[in-house]
Design a protein around this motif. Structure first.
Motif, PDB file in Angstrom:
ATOM      1  N   ALA A 142      10.061  -3.318   6.275  1.00  0.00           N
ATOM      2  CA  ALA A 142      11.408  -3.638   5.796  1.00  0.00           C
ATOM      3  C   ALA A 142      12.252  -2.385   5.559  1.00  0.00           C
ATOM      4  CB  ALA A 142      11.325  -4.457   4.507  1.00  0.00           C
ATOM      5  N   ASN A 143      11.614  -1.245   5.333  1.00  0.00           N
ATOM      6  CA  ASN A 143      12.323   0.017   5.084  1.00  0.00           C
ATOM      7  C   ASN A 143      12.209   0.979   6.258  1.00  0.00           C
ATOM      8  OD1 ASN A 143      13.119  -0.644   2.384  1.00  0.00           O
ATOM      9  ND2 ASN A 143      10.977  -0.333   1.805  1.00  0.00           N
ATOM     10  N   ILE A 144      12.085   0.432   7.474  1.00  0.00           N
ATOM     11  CA  ILE A 144      11.814   1.289   8.636  1.00  0.00           C
ATOM     12  C   ILE A 144      12.876   2.368   8.818  1.00  0.00           C
ATOM     13  CG2 ILE A 144      12.873  -0.258  10.343  1.00  0.00           C
ATOM     14  CD1 ILE A 144       9.788   2.040  10.814  1.00  0.00           C
ATOM     15  N   ARG A 145      14.132   2.066   8.572  1.00  0.00           N
ATOM     16  CA  ARG A 145      15.178   3.078   8.799  1.00  0.00           C
ATOM     17  C   ARG A 145      15.009   4.289   7.885  1.00  0.00           C
ATOM     18  NH1 ARG A 145      20.588  -0.347  10.405  1.00  0.00           N
ATOM     19  NH2 ARG A 145      19.706  -1.090  12.368  1.00  0.00           N
ATOM     20  N   GLU A 146      14.646   4.061   6.637  1.00  0.00           N
ATOM     21  CA  GLU A 146      14.369   5.171   5.717  1.00  0.00           C
ATOM     22  C   GLU A 146      13.057   5.852   6.076  1.00  0.00           C
ATOM     23  OE1 GLU A 146      14.220   4.081   1.613  1.00  0.00           O
ATOM     24  OE2 GLU A 146      16.107   2.978   1.739  1.00  0.00           O
ATOM     25  N   ASP A 147      12.025   5.044   6.293  1.00  0.00           N
ATOM     26  CA  ASP A 147      10.691   5.595   6.526  1.00  0.00           C
ATOM     27  C   ASP A 147      10.606   6.387   7.827  1.00  0.00           C
ATOM     28  OD1 ASP A 147       9.916   4.523   4.119  1.00  0.00           O
ATOM     29  OD2 ASP A 147       8.847   2.813   4.992  1.00  0.00           O
ATOM     30  N   ILE A 148      11.326   5.956   8.862  1.00  0.00           N
ATOM     31  CA  ILE A 148      11.283   6.689  10.130  1.00  0.00           C
ATOM     32  C   ILE A 148      11.970   8.042   9.990  1.00  0.00           C
ATOM     33  CG2 ILE A 148      13.369   5.760  11.241  1.00  0.00           C
ATOM     34  CD1 ILE A 148      11.694   5.540  13.833  1.00  0.00           C
ATOM     35  N   GLN A 149      13.019   8.101   9.171  1.00  0.00           N
ATOM     36  CA  GLN A 149      13.684   9.383   8.895  1.00  0.00           C
ATOM     37  C   GLN A 149      12.727  10.327   8.156  1.00  0.00           C
ATOM     38  OE1 GLN A 149      16.755  10.429   9.784  1.00  0.00           O
ATOM     39  NE2 GLN A 149      17.434   8.518  10.696  1.00  0.00           N
ATOM     40  N   THR A 150      12.031   9.780   7.152  1.00  0.00           N
ATOM     41  CA  THR A 150      11.073  10.572   6.378  1.00  0.00           C
ATOM     42  C   THR A 150       9.923  11.036   7.260  1.00  0.00           C
ATOM     43  OG1 THR A 150      11.674   9.322   4.398  1.00  0.00           O
ATOM     44  CG2 THR A 150       9.613  10.575   4.314  1.00  0.00           C
ATOM     45  N   PHE A 193       0.832  -1.192   0.000  1.00  0.00           N
ATOM     46  CA  PHE A 193       0.000   0.000   0.000  1.00  0.00           C
ATOM     47  C   PHE A 193       0.871   1.248   0.000  1.00  0.00           C
ATOM     48  CE2 PHE A 193      -2.642  -3.264   1.981  1.00  0.00           C
ATOM     49  CZ  PHE A 193      -3.794  -3.162   1.221  1.00  0.00           C
ATOM     50  N   ASN A 194       0.302   2.393  -0.369  1.00  0.00           N
ATOM     51  CA  ASN A 194       1.036   3.653  -0.327  1.00  0.00           C
ATOM     52  C   ASN A 194       1.427   4.033   1.087  1.00  0.00           C
ATOM     53  OD1 ASN A 194       1.173   4.231  -3.034  1.00  0.00           O
ATOM     54  ND2 ASN A 194      -0.695   5.455  -3.051  1.00  0.00           N
ATOM     55  N   HIS A 195       0.583   3.717   2.065  1.00  0.00           N
ATOM     56  CA  HIS A 195       0.850   4.041   3.464  1.00  0.00           C
ATOM     57  C   HIS A 195       1.998   3.181   3.976  1.00  0.00           C
ATOM     58  CE1 HIS A 195      -0.091   5.165   7.636  1.00  0.00           C
ATOM     59  NE2 HIS A 195       0.093   3.888   7.919  1.00  0.00           N
ATOM     60  N   LYS A 196       3.079   3.821   4.402  1.00  0.00           N
ATOM     61  CA  LYS A 196       4.242   3.121   4.957  1.00  0.00           C
ATOM     62  C   LYS A 196       4.224   3.315   6.461  1.00  0.00           C
ATOM     63  CE  LYS A 196       5.602   2.219   0.814  1.00  0.00           C
ATOM     64  NZ  LYS A 196       5.068   1.033   0.230  1.00  0.00           N
ATOM     65  N   PRO A 197       3.876   2.278   7.238  1.00  0.00           N
ATOM     66  CA  PRO A 197       3.738   2.432   8.688  1.00  0.00           C
ATOM     67  C   PRO A 197       5.075   2.650   9.380  1.00  0.00           C
ATOM     68  CG  PRO A 197       3.476   0.141   8.071  1.00  0.00           C
ATOM     69  CD  PRO A 197       3.592   0.916   6.795  1.00  0.00           C
ATOM     70  N   VAL A 198       5.056   3.561  10.350  1.00  0.00           N
ATOM     71  CA  VAL A 198       6.233   3.816  11.176  1.00  0.00           C
ATOM     72  C   VAL A 198       5.922   3.506  12.638  1.00  0.00           C
ATOM     73  CG1 VAL A 198       7.834   5.608  11.981  1.00  0.00           C
ATOM     74  CG2 VAL A 198       7.202   5.501   9.561  1.00  0.00           C
ATOM     75  N   ILE A 199       4.776   3.970  13.123  1.00  0.00           N
ATOM     76  CA  ILE A 199       4.334   3.709  14.491  1.00  0.00           C
ATOM     77  C   ILE A 199       3.067   2.873  14.409  1.00  0.00           C
ATOM     78  CG2 ILE A 199       3.533   4.733  16.654  1.00  0.00           C
ATOM     79  CD1 ILE A 199       6.375   5.539  16.089  1.00  0.00           C
ATOM     80  N   VAL A 200       2.993   1.819  15.228  1.00  0.00           N
ATOM     81  CA  VAL A 200       1.820   0.950  15.190  1.00  0.00           C
ATOM     82  C   VAL A 200       1.251   0.714  16.586  1.00  0.00           C
ATOM     83  CG1 VAL A 200       2.485  -0.282  13.091  1.00  0.00           C
ATOM     84  CG2 VAL A 200       3.243  -1.151  15.288  1.00  0.00           C
ATOM     85  N   ALA A 201      -0.044   0.494  16.624  1.00  0.00           N
ATOM     86  CA  ALA A 201      -0.737  -0.003  17.808  1.00  0.00           C
ATOM     87  C   ALA A 201      -1.348  -1.323  17.364  1.00  0.00           C
ATOM     88  CB  ALA A 201      -1.804   0.977  18.283  1.00  0.00           C
ATOM     89  N   ASP A 202      -0.600  -2.397  17.586  1.00  0.00           N
ATOM     90  CA  ASP A 202      -1.074  -3.702  17.126  1.00  0.00           C
ATOM     91  C   ASP A 202      -2.027  -4.311  18.152  1.00  0.00           C
ATOM     92  OD1 ASP A 202       0.799  -4.219  19.075  1.00  0.00           O
ATOM     93  OD2 ASP A 202       2.001  -5.578  17.868  1.00  0.00           O
ATOM     94  N   HIS A 203      -2.666  -5.381  17.791  1.00  0.00           N
ATOM     95  CA  HIS A 203      -3.665  -6.052  18.634  1.00  0.00           C
ATOM     96  C   HIS A 203      -4.767  -5.073  19.063  1.00  0.00           C
ATOM     97  CE1 HIS A 203      -0.890  -9.358  18.653  1.00  0.00           C
ATOM     98  NE2 HIS A 203       0.036  -8.589  19.164  1.00  0.00           N
ATOM     99  N   TYR A 204      -5.036  -4.095  18.209  1.00  0.00           N
ATOM    100  CA  TYR A 204      -6.032  -3.074  18.518  1.00  0.00           C
ATOM    101  C   TYR A 204      -7.411  -3.687  18.735  1.00  0.00           C
ATOM    102  CZ  TYR A 204      -8.922   1.042  18.308  1.00  0.00           C
ATOM    103  OH  TYR A 204      -9.842   2.014  18.615  1.00  0.00           O
ATOM    104  N   ASP A 205      -7.663  -4.829  18.119  1.00  0.00           N
ATOM    105  CA  ASP A 205      -8.963  -5.478  18.259  1.00  0.00           C
ATOM    106  C   ASP A 205      -9.293  -5.830  19.710  1.00  0.00           C
ATOM    107  OD1 ASP A 205      -6.769  -7.279  17.841  1.00  0.00           O
ATOM    108  OD2 ASP A 205      -8.183  -8.918  17.552  1.00  0.00           O
ATOM    109  N   GLN A 206      -8.297  -5.866  20.589  1.00  0.00           N
ATOM    110  CA  GLN A 206      -8.530  -6.192  21.993  1.00  0.00           C
ATOM    111  C   GLN A 206      -9.005  -5.000  22.817  1.00  0.00           C
ATOM    112  OE1 GLN A 206      -8.473  -9.438  22.994  1.00  0.00           O
ATOM    113  NE2 GLN A 206      -8.209  -9.656  20.785  1.00  0.00           N
TER     114      GLN A 206
END
Length: 159
Positions: A123-131, A7-20
């Motif tokens: 997989a591109n977290i180092r680039e994406d977090i900088q961006t 997808f176009n959206h590149k995640p950097v920060i996540v709140a996983d298991h949100y369904d709980q």
């Protein structure tokens, strides 16, 4: 579930298991994760900050558009604020986060907790977090104006 990278959206920060912790849908929600990330801008030169609700379509996650219940919009606001807090001090880390401690916070909600974490599945977290960090900086005035307004309104409501 792993967030898809198609997808176009590149995640950097996540709140996983949100369904709980998804309000009255907790424990049976198809909203599995919330994320903050970057999306290519309309001029394809600047990245825009974006939020995403990742819904389950069975075995995979989908980035379907949706109408948000108010509690979910507030949970996104909590995720945004906690993420901004992290990035205020992120410069102390070589890669803007500690790879040994990617969970930034656990926020108690409805008998469970919302993890606020760096998306290490990206997989591109180092680039994406900088961006992402640069986009926060580039949009600081606009974000700050809205946070000050939100703070004022919350105070007026007695919070």
């Amino acid at each position: 579930m792993k967030i898809p990278d198609a997808f176009n959206h590149k995640p950097v920060i996540v709140a996983d298991h949100y369904d709980q912790i998804d309000g009255r849908y907790a424990g049976r929600s198809d909203a599995k994760c919330l994320s903050l990330g970057i999306t290519p801008g309309s001029d394809n030169r600047r990245s825009e900050l974006s939020a995403q609700v990742w819904r389950s379509t069975g075995d995979t996650l989908s980035a379907q558009s949706e109408e948000l219940p108010l509690h979910r919009a507030l949970d996104l606001a909590i995720l945004i604020c906690r993420s901004l807090e992290h990035f205020n001090e992120a410069y102390i880390y070589e890669h803007l986060y500690d790879p040994e401690q990617p969970v930034l916070d656990r926020i108690g909600l409805q008998g469970s907790a919302m993890n606020v974490a760096i998306c290490t599945d990206n997989a591109n977290i180092r680039e994406d977090i900088q961006t992402f960090n640069q986009a926060i900086s580039d949009n600081g005035e606009m974000i700050g104006e809205r946070l000050r307004t939100l703070s004022r309104v919350l105070k007026e409501l007695g919070y």
